[in-house]
Write a protein that holds these residues in place. Structure first.
Motif, mmCIF file in Angstrom:
data_model
loop_
_atom_site.group_PDB
_atom_site.id
_atom_site.type_symbol
_atom_site.label_atom_id
_atom_site.label_comp_id
_atom_site.label_asym_id
_atom_site.label_seq_id
_atom_site.Cartn_x
_atom_site.Cartn_y
_atom_site.Cartn_z
ATOM 1 N N UNK A 136 0.826 -1.248 0.122
ATOM 2 C CA UNK A 136 -0.028 0.075 -0.123
ATOM 3 C C UNK A 136 0.892 1.177 0.022
ATOM 4 N N UNK A 137 0.923 2.094 -1.097
ATOM 5 C CA UNK A 137 1.900 2.869 -1.267
ATOM 6 C C UNK A 137 0.818 4.374 -1.053
ATOM 7 N N UNK A 138 1.319 5.406 -1.184
ATOM 8 C CA UNK A 138 0.559 6.769 -1.103
ATOM 9 C C UNK A 138 1.427 7.987 -1.565
ATOM 10 N N UNK A 139 0.618 9.072 -1.874
ATOM 11 C CA UNK A 139 1.090 9.962 -2.429
ATOM 12 C C UNK A 139 2.034 10.638 -1.116
ATOM 13 N N UNK A 140 3.103 11.242 -1.493
ATOM 14 C CA UNK A 140 4.129 11.605 -0.516
ATOM 15 C C UNK A 140 4.723 12.740 -0.932
ATOM 16 N N UNK A 141 5.891 13.042 0.123
ATOM 17 C CA UNK A 141 6.848 14.108 -0.053
ATOM 18 C C UNK A 141 7.989 13.354 -0.310
ATOM 19 N N UNK A 142 9.009 13.565 -1.258
ATOM 20 C CA UNK A 142 9.962 12.835 -1.640
ATOM 21 C C UNK A 142 11.116 13.685 -1.855
ATOM 22 N N UNK A 143 12.130 13.352 -1.776
ATOM 23 C CA UNK A 143 13.618 14.001 -2.310
ATOM 24 C C UNK A 143 13.426 14.493 -3.631
ATOM 25 N N UNK A 144 14.003 15.662 -3.821
ATOM 26 C CA UNK A 144 13.772 15.964 -5.363
ATOM 27 C C UNK A 144 15.042 16.515 -5.720
ATOM 28 N N UNK A 146 17.847 18.972 -6.667
ATOM 29 C CA UNK A 146 17.856 20.388 -6.928
ATOM 30 C C UNK A 146 16.852 21.150 -6.238
ATOM 31 N N UNK A 147 15.700 20.627 -5.668
ATOM 32 C CA UNK A 147 14.658 21.390 -5.155
ATOM 33 C C UNK A 147 14.400 20.815 -3.875
ATOM 34 N N UNK A 148 15.108 20.030 -3.010
ATOM 35 C CA UNK A 148 14.888 19.842 -1.816
ATOM 36 C C UNK A 148 13.974 18.693 -1.669
ATOM 37 N N UNK A 149 12.718 18.833 -1.438
ATOM 38 C CA UNK A 149 11.638 17.785 -1.520
ATOM 39 C C UNK A 149 10.402 18.243 -1.942
ATOM 40 N N UNK A 150 9.696 17.431 -2.745
ATOM 41 C CA UNK A 150 8.587 18.005 -3.385
ATOM 42 C C UNK A 150 7.403 16.962 -3.330
ATOM 43 N N UNK A 151 6.092 17.135 -3.646
ATOM 44 C CA UNK A 151 5.126 16.425 -3.688
ATOM 45 C C UNK A 151 5.000 15.515 -4.611
#
Ligand code: IP8
Length: 248
Positions: A136-144, A146-151
């Motif tokens: 079971x996965x989910x929308x999340x905040x992930x490391x991006x 050059x941008x830190x972390x995004x949704x």
């Protein structure tokens, strides 16, 4: 037979109440999944749920979106923590019905690379399926990079998982019964973006606000057939039907 199923955040949470599960809707979805995935069949299902009233208010508070990143670790923990709380509730509802649901958190498992591509190795998810678990996965905040972390939205995860796992079918369950035409009727089938461009609009602005246009474009690019449908049609989809709009 591998199925990737997205349950929209607005299906399983009460949208206007912070961090509140829609208990009846979650129970109904969990019942449908329990019926469809009992030990007597070998259907592999990967579930992805959205953020609803858990992830989105925290993301908005910290101005974090797919297009806007943060380097504030506290903000990342807050957004991810809210999504974990919802994920626990979803897994628990499934577990109560003997569905072998286990969490798979995108924040830990993936990141967005310098080409703006979501890197989510499918092997870990596939290994869970092979061992009889329902990830079971989910929308999340992930490391991006050059941008830190995004949704990363659940829809993006569905696309990455369907490709990575070479899924046979994809289902997107939201609060609307399918892609609607100008009269509000469900469009039964979409085979080319041009067929629906007038109805959905084509601007990039539509895409970043999470509209149907970007979603349909991304889903059309998949090999697997995709059904978009409402909560009432979840059991029909899981039984092999094609309710709502078929994007293929
Ligand atoms: O509801 C968003 O997932 P979505 C997840 O599928 C967060 O767009 C963290 C807001």
């Amino acid at each position: 037979m591998t199925t990737v199923l997205k349950l929209g955040g607005s299906v399983v949470t009460a949208k206007d109440e912070p961090e509140t599960v829609d208990a009846d809707a979650l129970a109904a979805a969990a019942d449908a999944l329990a019926d469809a995935t009992d030990a007597s069949n070998d259907a592999d299902v990967v579930l992805v749920h959205g953020g609803g009233s858990f992830g989105h208010p925290h993301a908005a508070e910290h101005d974090v979106s797919p297009a806007s990143g943060t380097h504030d670790a506290g903000a990342v923990r807050e957004i991810h923590g809210a999504m974990r709380r919802l994920n626990e509730r979803v897994c628990a509802a499934l577990g109560e019905r003997d569905v072998p649901a286990v969490p798979h958190h995108p924040h830990s498992a993936g990141y967005v690379d310098g080409d703006e591509t979501l890197a989510l190795p499918p092997d870990g998810v596939g290994a869970k399926l092979d061992e009889g678990f329902l990830p079971v996965l989910h929308g999340d905040v992930v490391t991006h990079v050059g941008a830190g972390a995004t949704v990363v939205s659940g829809d993006d995860l569905v696309v990455a998982l369907a490709r990575g796992l070479d899924a046979d079918r994809v289902g997107v369950c939201s609060t609307v019964p399918g892609v609607l035409d100008d009269d509000g009727d469900v469009i039964p089938e979409i085979t080319a973006y041009a067929d629906v461009a007038d109805v959905l609009g084509g601007s990039d602005a539509t895409d970043v606000t999470g509209g149907m246009a970007g979603k349909v474009r991304a889903l059309l690019a998949l090999d697997a057939p995709v059904s978009l449908f409402g909560p009432d049609a979840l059991a029909e989809f899981l039984a092999g039907g094609e309710p709502g709009t078929l994007v293929d």
